[in-house]
Design an enzyme around this catalytic site. Sequence first.
Site, short mmCIF file in Angstrom:
data_model
loop_
_atom_site.label_atom_id
_atom_site.label_comp_id
_atom_site.label_asym_id
_atom_site.label_seq_id
_atom_site.Cartn_x
_atom_site.Cartn_y
_atom_site.Cartn_z
CG HIS A 267 1.70 -2.13 -4.13
ND1 HIS A 267 1.70 -0.77 -3.97
CD2 HIS A 267 0.52 -2.57 -3.63
CE1 HIS A 267 0.56 -0.41 -3.39
NE2 HIS A 267 -0.17 -1.48 -3.17
CD GLU A 268 -0.96 -6.13 -3.90
OE1 GLU A 268 -1.38 -6.33 -2.74
OE2 GLU A 268 -1.38 -5.20 -4.63
CG HIS A 271 -0.46 -4.20 0.87
ND1 HIS A 271 -0.87 -3.15 1.65
CD2 HIS A 271 -0.71 -3.83 -0.42
CE1 HIS A 271 -1.35 -2.17 0.85
NE2 HIS A 271 -1.26 -2.55 -0.40
CD GLU A 297 -2.22 1.18 -0.88
OE1 GLU A 297 -1.38 1.57 -1.69
OE2 GLU A 297 -2.75 0.06 -0.95
ZN ZN Z 1 -1.98 -1.52 -2.09
#
Ligand code: ZN
Length: 502
Positions: A267-268, A271, A297
């Site tokens: 997830h990170e 980003h 997101e």
């Molecule tokens: Zn996030």
Amino acid sequence: MILDIKEKLDEVKKYIGDIEKLEKAIELLYWDMKTYMPKKALDSRTSVLEYLSDQQFKLTTSEKVAEFIDFFSDKMNNLDLIDRVMIDNLKRNYDETKKIPKDKYLEYVVIASKSEAAWEEAKEKSDFSIFKPHLEKVVEYQKEFINYWGYEGNKYNTLLDKYERGITVEKLDIIFGELRDGIVELLKKINNSNKKISKDIFTGNFPIKAQEEFSIEVLKKMGFNFDCGRLDVSVHPFTLDMGNSDVRLTTHYYENEISSALLSSIHEGGHGIYEQNIPDSLDGTGLGTGVSMGIHESQSRFYENIIGRSKEFWTYFLPVAKKYFKEFKDTTLDEFYEAINYVEPSLIRTEADELTYSLHIIIRYEIEKSLINGEIEVSDLPRVWNEKYKEYLGVEPSNDAEGVLQDTHWSDGSFGYFPSYALGNVYGAQMLNKLLQDKPNIFKEISQGNLNGVYEWLKENVHKHGSIYTPEELIKNITGEEINTKYFLEYLNKKYLSIYTN
Ligand code: ZN
């Protein structure tokens, strides 16, 4: 005249560049605070951060900025797109801060900081009454700020707009209404299914060193550049950047459970890749960062869910994981795929599965909207919270800590932030639909461990634009359509019905 404009633009970029330098210093100090800072340095660090934040505030609201805005007010049509958006942004930030009287703002800073501390204590003791008087003040100030800022249609629109420009209650009522109904219906089908799925394979003995090495191998395959970034450890995973050449990811390892850290790293990473791919040409424009929380997101969730929970991804990575973890010795691809897509309505947002996650957000959206419009009071929150969890997810918190006190967002007044998470899911599925049209073989590539196609597509369509376009414009440019729930609901139905009803 033209020369005048050119000179002034250079001056503006130099000025914004200085603010960006200050921001980088603040980010780095904050990153350090959340990772390696010794405990006793907290007071000293806080005072440094306060000082630098105040400098930043002064620079964004200075006479100099007013002068820039004034200079360009009758020349906007002579500017190219990037310069125009740059000046527009400068003006929007300036107006927004200038509308709040300085003494009001300073009062609020103190209130918010006390409220954050009270929230921590209240959560620890699982006692909403400790937090209540502070939250009441925060809400009161937020409502007052809305009156200073002004609003169109619904009061809550002003807060939503700060995190996702162009998003309104009028739009979200439709988007989230469709999502809520669609997900609740799908959840019913899953609950009625006889299929038994277990995620037990993720608990066991997973040495932290091996988890770290595996996370790094996955991130490298995704395209995260470790010459321009790092992966460290913090209590709650996050991503911060000091520009595209220095992007810091964190994750959190548990020796007895592997899926949490793994999915957080992915997830990170989503980003982080977004920020690494922002072009240098946007330095000094204020546009050299992800455009909104919702679009950010969409990138992290795209990698975490659409890619990182796909069968093709694990076709390649399960054999790799077996080299790191003896626990997976006998695990089959189907077992792994089902386990990582295990659905279970639960109380805690940050631990929710892909399907029920959006319901946690919709609950918060409905509550914030009612609260800001004065339809409910702060004292109603625990009751309303529990009722909605029962209604949408069929679960009920047994105490405030696992209910209304679980998230930090309200303690510092970040009302309007939550919807971004669910918007990210919706945007992501719209992007997936377009990606599949552009590259029909993309999941075949992924199953061979080749994630370049995904990386390049996202870079070209999303990352390289930084904040030049609004979220609305960006999604329209990419997909030709406005934001809509069709693709996300289709994606969820197709995926989860095939897992749970075959
Ligand atoms: Zn996030």
